[in-house]
Design a protein around this motif. Structure first.
Motif, PDB file in Angstrom:
ATOM      1  N   ASP A 134      37.510  29.809  27.621  1.00  0.00           N
ATOM      2  CA  ASP A 134      38.466  30.622  28.294  1.00  0.00           C
ATOM      3  C   ASP A 134      39.636  29.849  28.979  1.00  0.00           C
ATOM      4  O   ASP A 134      40.744  30.641  28.985  1.00  0.00           O
ATOM      5  CB  ASP A 134      38.077  31.648  28.748  1.00  0.00           C
ATOM      6  CG  ASP A 134      39.554  33.464  30.186  1.00  0.00           C
ATOM      7  OD1 ASP A 134      40.317  33.788  28.951  1.00  0.00           O
ATOM      8  OD2 ASP A 134      39.023  33.161  31.110  1.00  0.00           O
ATOM      9  N   ARG A 163      43.360  41.581  40.791  1.00  0.00           N
ATOM     10  CA  ARG A 163      42.881  41.953  39.174  1.00  0.00           C
ATOM     11  C   ARG A 163      42.284  40.364  38.783  1.00  0.00           C
ATOM     12  O   ARG A 163      41.191  40.530  37.818  1.00  0.00           O
ATOM     13  CB  ARG A 163      43.576  42.601  38.104  1.00  0.00           C
ATOM     14  CG  ARG A 163      43.629  42.695  36.805  1.00  0.00           C
ATOM     15  CD  ARG A 163      44.433  43.492  36.374  1.00  0.00           C
ATOM     16  NE  ARG A 163      44.617  44.935  36.344  1.00  0.00           N
ATOM     17  CZ  ARG A 163      46.013  45.390  36.347  1.00  0.00           C
ATOM     18  NH1 ARG A 163      46.556  45.074  35.069  1.00  0.00           N
ATOM     19  NH2 ARG A 163      45.730  46.906  36.046  1.00  0.00           N
ATOM     20  N   ARG A 175      33.472  38.479  37.511  1.00  0.00           N
ATOM     21  CA  ARG A 175      33.490  39.883  36.275  1.00  0.00           C
ATOM     22  C   ARG A 175      33.333  38.346  34.550  1.00  0.00           C
ATOM     23  O   ARG A 175      31.826  38.776  34.451  1.00  0.00           O
ATOM     24  CB  ARG A 175      34.429  40.494  35.488  1.00  0.00           C
ATOM     25  CG  ARG A 175      33.660  41.481  33.993  1.00  0.00           C
ATOM     26  CD  ARG A 175      34.269  41.860  33.371  1.00  0.00           C
ATOM     27  NE  ARG A 175      35.263  40.907  32.477  1.00  0.00           N
ATOM     28  CZ  ARG A 175      36.392  40.513  32.616  1.00  0.00           C
ATOM     29  NH1 ARG A 175      37.060  41.956  32.457  1.00  0.00           N
ATOM     30  NH2 ARG A 175      37.209  39.340  31.917  1.00  0.00           N
ATOM     31  N   ASP A 176      33.302  37.246  34.469  1.00  0.00           N
ATOM     32  CA  ASP A 176      33.030  36.037  33.433  1.00  0.00           C
ATOM     33  C   ASP A 176      31.838  35.733  34.324  1.00  0.00           C
ATOM     34  O   ASP A 176      31.587  35.582  33.242  1.00  0.00           O
ATOM     35  CB  ASP A 176      34.298  35.894  33.062  1.00  0.00           C
ATOM     36  CG  ASP A 176      35.521  36.052  32.619  1.00  0.00           C
ATOM     37  OD1 ASP A 176      35.137  37.286  31.760  1.00  0.00           O
ATOM     38  OD2 ASP A 176      36.896  35.716  32.307  1.00  0.00           O
ATOM     39  N   ASP A 191      38.711  40.289  40.533  1.00  0.00           N
ATOM     40  CA  ASP A 191      38.152  40.854  39.014  1.00  0.00           C
ATOM     41  C   ASP A 191      37.050  39.910  38.119  1.00  0.00           C
ATOM     42  O   ASP A 191      36.776  40.507  37.715  1.00  0.00           O
ATOM     43  CB  ASP A 191      38.224  42.098  39.855  1.00  0.00           C
ATOM     44  CG  ASP A 191      38.763  42.433  40.546  1.00  0.00           C
ATOM     45  OD1 ASP A 191      37.948  42.235  42.364  1.00  0.00           O
ATOM     46  OD2 ASP A 191      39.047  43.624  41.287  1.00  0.00           O
ATOM     47  N   ASN A 192      38.626  39.845  37.473  1.00  0.00           N
ATOM     48  CA  ASN A 192      38.166  39.657  35.659  1.00  0.00           C
ATOM     49  C   ASN A 192      37.585  37.909  36.254  1.00  0.00           C
ATOM     50  O   ASN A 192      36.553  37.772  35.174  1.00  0.00           O
ATOM     51  CB  ASN A 192      38.776  39.202  35.272  1.00  0.00           C
ATOM     52  CG  ASN A 192      40.083  40.725  34.842  1.00  0.00           C
ATOM     53  OD1 ASN A 192      39.631  41.502  34.634  1.00  0.00           O
ATOM     54  ND2 ASN A 192      41.646  39.967  35.039  1.00  0.00           N
ATOM     55  N   LYS A 193      37.550  37.293  37.393  1.00  0.00           N
ATOM     56  CA  LYS A 193      37.031  36.063  37.302  1.00  0.00           C
ATOM     57  C   LYS A 193      35.628  36.643  37.965  1.00  0.00           C
ATOM     58  O   LYS A 193      34.608  35.447  36.895  1.00  0.00           O
ATOM     59  CB  LYS A 193      37.249  34.513  38.459  1.00  0.00           C
ATOM     60  CG  LYS A 193      36.544  33.787  39.136  1.00  0.00           C
ATOM     61  CD  LYS A 193      37.315  32.850  38.818  1.00  0.00           C
ATOM     62  CE  LYS A 193      36.964  31.439  38.747  1.00  0.00           C
ATOM     63  NZ  LYS A 193      37.854  30.468  39.609  1.00  0.00           N
TER      64      LYS A 193
END
Length: 235
Positions: free
Chosen positions: A165, A145, A152-153, A148-150
Protein backbone atom coordinates in the motif's frame (compact mmCIF):
# COMPACT_ATOMS: atom_id res chain seq x y z
CA UNK A 1 15.17 30.69 2.50
CA UNK A 2 12.72 33.54 1.95
CA UNK A 3 9.08 33.28 1.04
CA UNK A 4 7.90 35.58 -1.75
CA UNK A 5 4.83 36.17 -3.89
CA UNK A 6 6.97 35.63 -6.97
CA UNK A 7 7.44 31.95 -6.05
CA UNK A 8 3.70 31.32 -5.48
CA UNK A 9 2.18 29.24 -8.32
CA UNK A 10 -1.01 30.43 -9.97
CA UNK A 11 -3.78 28.31 -8.43
CA UNK A 12 -5.96 28.62 -11.55
CA UNK A 13 -3.31 26.90 -13.67
CA UNK A 14 -2.27 24.31 -11.09
CA UNK A 15 -2.64 20.69 -12.20
CA UNK A 16 -3.23 19.69 -8.56
CA UNK A 17 -5.96 22.23 -7.78
CA UNK A 18 -8.67 19.58 -7.40
CA UNK A 19 -6.78 18.18 -4.40
CA UNK A 20 -6.37 21.58 -2.74
CA UNK A 21 -8.28 23.74 -0.26
CA UNK A 22 -8.43 26.33 -3.04
CA UNK A 23 -10.84 24.20 -5.06
CA UNK A 24 -13.12 23.76 -2.02
CA UNK A 25 -13.49 27.51 -1.43
CA UNK A 26 -16.22 27.84 -4.02
CA UNK A 27 -16.69 31.59 -4.58
CA UNK A 28 -14.54 33.66 -6.93
CA UNK A 29 -14.06 36.28 -4.23
CA UNK A 30 -12.62 33.86 -1.67
CA UNK A 31 -10.38 32.23 -4.29
CA UNK A 32 -9.03 35.62 -5.34
CA UNK A 33 -8.36 36.56 -1.71
CA UNK A 34 -6.62 33.22 -1.08
CA UNK A 35 -4.32 33.67 -4.07
CA UNK A 36 -3.47 37.21 -2.96
CA UNK A 37 -2.45 36.16 0.56
CA UNK A 38 0.00 33.43 -0.36
CA UNK A 39 3.75 33.62 -0.46
CA UNK A 40 5.86 30.60 -1.39
CA UNK A 41 9.33 29.12 -1.26
CA UNK A 42 11.19 26.40 -3.14
CA UNK A 43 12.68 23.71 -0.89
CA UNK A 44 15.40 21.31 -1.94
CA UNK A 45 15.35 17.66 -0.81
CA UNK A 46 16.19 17.45 2.90
CA UNK A 47 15.38 21.09 3.67
CA UNK A 48 13.08 21.60 6.67
CA UNK A 49 9.91 23.64 6.27
CA UNK A 50 9.25 23.89 10.00
CA UNK A 51 10.82 22.32 13.07
CA UNK A 52 9.21 20.40 15.90
CA UNK A 53 9.10 22.64 18.99
CA UNK A 54 8.81 25.96 17.12
CA UNK A 55 5.70 28.13 17.16
CA UNK A 56 3.39 28.07 14.12
CA UNK A 57 3.73 30.87 11.58
CA UNK A 58 0.62 30.10 9.57
CA UNK A 59 -0.87 27.53 7.22
CA UNK A 60 1.28 25.84 4.59
CA UNK A 61 0.17 24.22 1.31
CA UNK A 62 2.28 21.76 -0.65
CA UNK A 63 2.06 23.07 -4.23
CA UNK A 64 4.56 20.70 -5.87
CA UNK A 65 6.79 17.87 -4.69
CA UNK A 66 6.50 15.67 -1.63
CA UNK A 67 6.86 16.50 2.09
CA UNK A 68 7.22 14.18 5.07
CA UNK A 69 5.96 15.04 8.55
CA UNK A 70 7.92 13.30 11.30
CA UNK A 71 8.55 13.22 15.03
CA UNK A 72 12.04 12.92 16.50
CA UNK A 73 13.23 11.09 19.62
CA UNK A 74 15.92 12.42 21.94
CA UNK A 75 18.29 9.94 20.35
CA UNK A 76 17.66 11.51 16.94
CA UNK A 77 15.45 8.73 15.57
CA UNK A 78 12.63 9.72 13.25
CA UNK A 79 9.09 8.43 12.93
CA UNK A 80 7.21 9.52 9.81
CA UNK A 81 3.60 10.22 10.72
CA UNK A 82 2.33 11.63 7.42
CA UNK A 83 3.34 12.05 3.82
CA UNK A 84 1.96 15.15 2.10
CA UNK A 85 1.45 15.60 -1.63
CA UNK A 86 0.45 18.58 -3.82
CA UNK A 87 -2.71 20.17 -2.51
CA UNK A 88 -2.24 18.98 1.09
CA UNK A 89 -2.15 21.36 4.06
CA UNK A 90 0.70 21.52 6.58
CA UNK A 91 0.80 22.95 10.08
CA UNK A 92 -2.89 23.79 10.13
CA UNK A 93 -3.78 21.48 13.03
CA UNK A 94 -1.29 23.09 15.42
CA UNK A 95 -2.30 26.56 14.29
CA UNK A 96 -6.01 25.92 14.82
CA UNK A 97 -5.50 24.10 18.13
CA UNK A 98 -3.66 27.08 19.68
CA UNK A 99 -1.99 24.68 22.10
CA UNK A 100 1.67 25.48 21.68
CA UNK A 101 4.48 24.64 19.27
CA UNK A 102 4.60 22.17 16.41
CA UNK A 103 4.67 18.59 17.61
CA UNK A 104 6.38 17.38 14.46
CA UNK A 105 8.74 18.62 11.77
CA UNK A 106 8.10 18.90 8.03
CA UNK A 107 10.84 18.23 5.46
CA UNK A 108 10.93 18.21 1.67
CA UNK A 109 11.60 14.73 0.27
CA UNK A 110 12.12 16.09 -3.24
CA UNK A 111 12.27 19.55 -4.75
CA UNK A 112 9.03 21.08 -3.48
CA UNK A 113 7.20 24.39 -3.71
CA UNK A 114 5.37 25.23 -0.47
CA UNK A 115 3.00 28.18 -0.04
CA UNK A 116 2.39 29.98 3.26
CA UNK A 117 -0.50 32.08 4.54
CA UNK A 118 0.48 33.81 7.79
CA UNK A 119 -1.66 33.33 10.91
CA UNK A 120 -3.20 36.80 10.99
CA UNK A 121 -4.16 36.75 7.31
CA UNK A 122 -5.58 33.26 7.63
CA UNK A 123 -7.70 34.16 10.67
CA UNK A 124 -9.07 37.26 8.92
CA UNK A 125 -9.75 35.20 5.80
CA UNK A 126 -11.86 32.68 7.75
CA UNK A 127 -13.82 35.50 9.39
CA UNK A 128 -14.47 37.23 6.07
CA UNK A 129 -15.42 34.13 4.07
CA UNK A 130 -17.57 31.66 6.06
CA UNK A 131 -17.47 29.18 3.16
CA UNK A 132 -13.72 28.92 3.74
CA UNK A 133 -14.36 27.51 7.22
CA UNK A 134 -16.50 24.75 5.68
CA UNK A 135 -13.72 24.02 3.18
CA UNK A 136 -11.23 23.80 6.02
CA UNK A 137 -13.51 21.41 7.93
CA UNK A 138 -13.60 19.15 4.88
CA UNK A 139 -9.80 19.20 4.71
CA UNK A 140 -9.59 18.35 8.41
CA UNK A 141 -12.11 15.54 7.98
CA UNK A 142 -9.90 14.11 5.25
CA UNK A 143 -6.89 14.23 7.62
CA UNK A 144 -8.86 12.41 10.34
CA UNK A 145 -9.98 9.74 7.89
CA UNK A 146 -6.41 9.18 6.69
CA UNK A 147 -5.20 8.85 10.29
CA UNK A 148 -7.98 6.37 11.07
CA UNK A 149 -7.12 4.34 7.98
CA UNK A 150 -3.45 4.24 8.93
CA UNK A 151 -4.27 3.11 12.48
CA UNK A 152 -6.56 0.40 11.08
CA UNK A 153 -3.91 -0.81 8.65
CA UNK A 154 -1.23 -1.02 11.35
CA UNK A 155 -3.61 -2.97 13.57
CA UNK A 156 -5.05 -5.40 11.02
CA UNK A 157 -3.02 -5.52 7.81
CA UNK A 158 0.00 -7.85 7.56
CA UNK A 159 3.42 -6.33 6.89
CA UNK A 160 3.37 -7.34 3.22
CA UNK A 161 0.07 -5.55 2.60
CA UNK A 162 1.15 -2.39 4.43
CA UNK A 163 4.33 -2.11 2.38
CA UNK A 164 2.48 -2.75 -0.89
CA UNK A 165 0.00 0.00 0.00
CA UNK A 166 2.82 2.42 0.87
CA UNK A 167 4.64 1.71 -2.41
CA UNK A 168 1.47 2.42 -4.40
CA UNK A 169 0.86 5.68 -2.54
CA UNK A 170 4.42 6.82 -3.26
CA UNK A 171 4.41 6.01 -6.98
CA UNK A 172 4.50 8.59 -9.73
CA UNK A 173 4.05 8.20 -13.50
CA UNK A 174 7.05 7.45 -15.71
CA UNK A 175 7.64 6.56 -19.37
CA UNK A 176 7.30 2.79 -18.96
CA UNK A 177 6.40 1.82 -15.39
CA UNK A 178 5.31 3.85 -12.33
CA UNK A 179 8.33 4.77 -10.23
CA UNK A 180 9.06 5.26 -6.54
CA UNK A 181 11.87 7.79 -6.77
CA UNK A 182 14.22 9.25 -4.20
CA UNK A 183 12.69 7.59 -1.14
CA UNK A 184 14.99 5.80 1.29
CA UNK A 185 14.15 2.28 2.43
CA UNK A 186 14.11 3.59 6.01
CA UNK A 187 11.42 6.13 5.09
CA UNK A 188 9.33 3.51 3.31
CA UNK A 189 9.59 1.31 6.40
CA UNK A 190 8.47 4.10 8.74
CA UNK A 191 5.52 5.00 6.50
CA UNK A 192 4.41 1.36 6.49
CA UNK A 193 4.94 0.93 10.24
CA UNK A 194 7.72 -1.63 9.75
CA UNK A 195 11.33 -2.08 10.76
CA UNK A 196 13.87 -1.21 8.07
CA UNK A 197 15.05 -4.83 8.00
CA UNK A 198 11.53 -6.11 7.34
CA UNK A 199 10.93 -3.56 4.59
CA UNK A 200 14.21 -4.42 2.84
CA UNK A 201 13.42 -8.14 3.03
CA UNK A 202 9.93 -7.64 1.59
CA UNK A 203 11.17 -5.38 -1.20
CA UNK A 204 13.63 -8.10 -2.20
CA UNK A 205 10.76 -10.62 -2.16
CA UNK A 206 8.64 -8.32 -4.36
CA UNK A 207 11.55 -8.08 -6.79
CA UNK A 208 11.96 -11.85 -6.96
CA UNK A 209 8.23 -12.19 -7.66
CA UNK A 210 8.44 -9.72 -10.53
CA UNK A 211 6.41 -6.96 -8.83
CA UNK A 212 9.26 -4.47 -8.48
CA UNK A 213 12.54 -3.76 -10.20
CA UNK A 214 15.46 -1.72 -8.91
CA UNK A 215 16.67 1.18 -11.03
CA UNK A 216 19.69 2.77 -9.37
CA UNK A 217 18.27 4.02 -6.04
CA UNK A 218 14.69 4.00 -7.30
CA UNK A 219 12.06 1.28 -7.63
CA UNK A 220 9.92 0.55 -10.69
CA UNK A 221 6.48 -0.99 -10.21
CA UNK A 222 6.39 -3.78 -12.79
CA UNK A 223 3.10 -5.43 -11.82
CA UNK A 224 0.80 -2.81 -10.33
CA UNK A 225 -2.26 -5.10 -10.34
CA UNK A 226 -0.61 -7.77 -8.19
CA UNK A 227 0.78 -5.11 -5.87
CA UNK A 228 -2.75 -3.70 -5.51
CA UNK A 229 -4.04 -7.18 -4.71
CA UNK A 230 -1.44 -7.51 -1.97
CA UNK A 231 -2.42 -4.10 -0.60
CA UNK A 232 -6.06 -5.18 -0.48
CA UNK A 233 -7.17 -2.46 -2.90
CA UNK A 234 -8.91 -4.75 -5.43
CA UNK A 235 -12.12 -5.83 -3.76
Amino acid sequence: MAYSKREAPNCDWCTFRKNCLYELLGSKESKKAWKGMRVANLFKPGEVIFHEGTMPMGVYVVCTGKVKVYKSSRAGQQLITRMEHPGDLLGHITLLAHDGPYRASAEAMETSTVSLVDEQSFTQFLAMYPNASLALLRALAHDVRMSDNKARDVAFKPARSRLADTLLRMKRPAKTHPIIAGIKRKDLAEMAGLSTETAVRLIKDFEERGLLQKKDKDLLIINEEQLSNLAGLNG
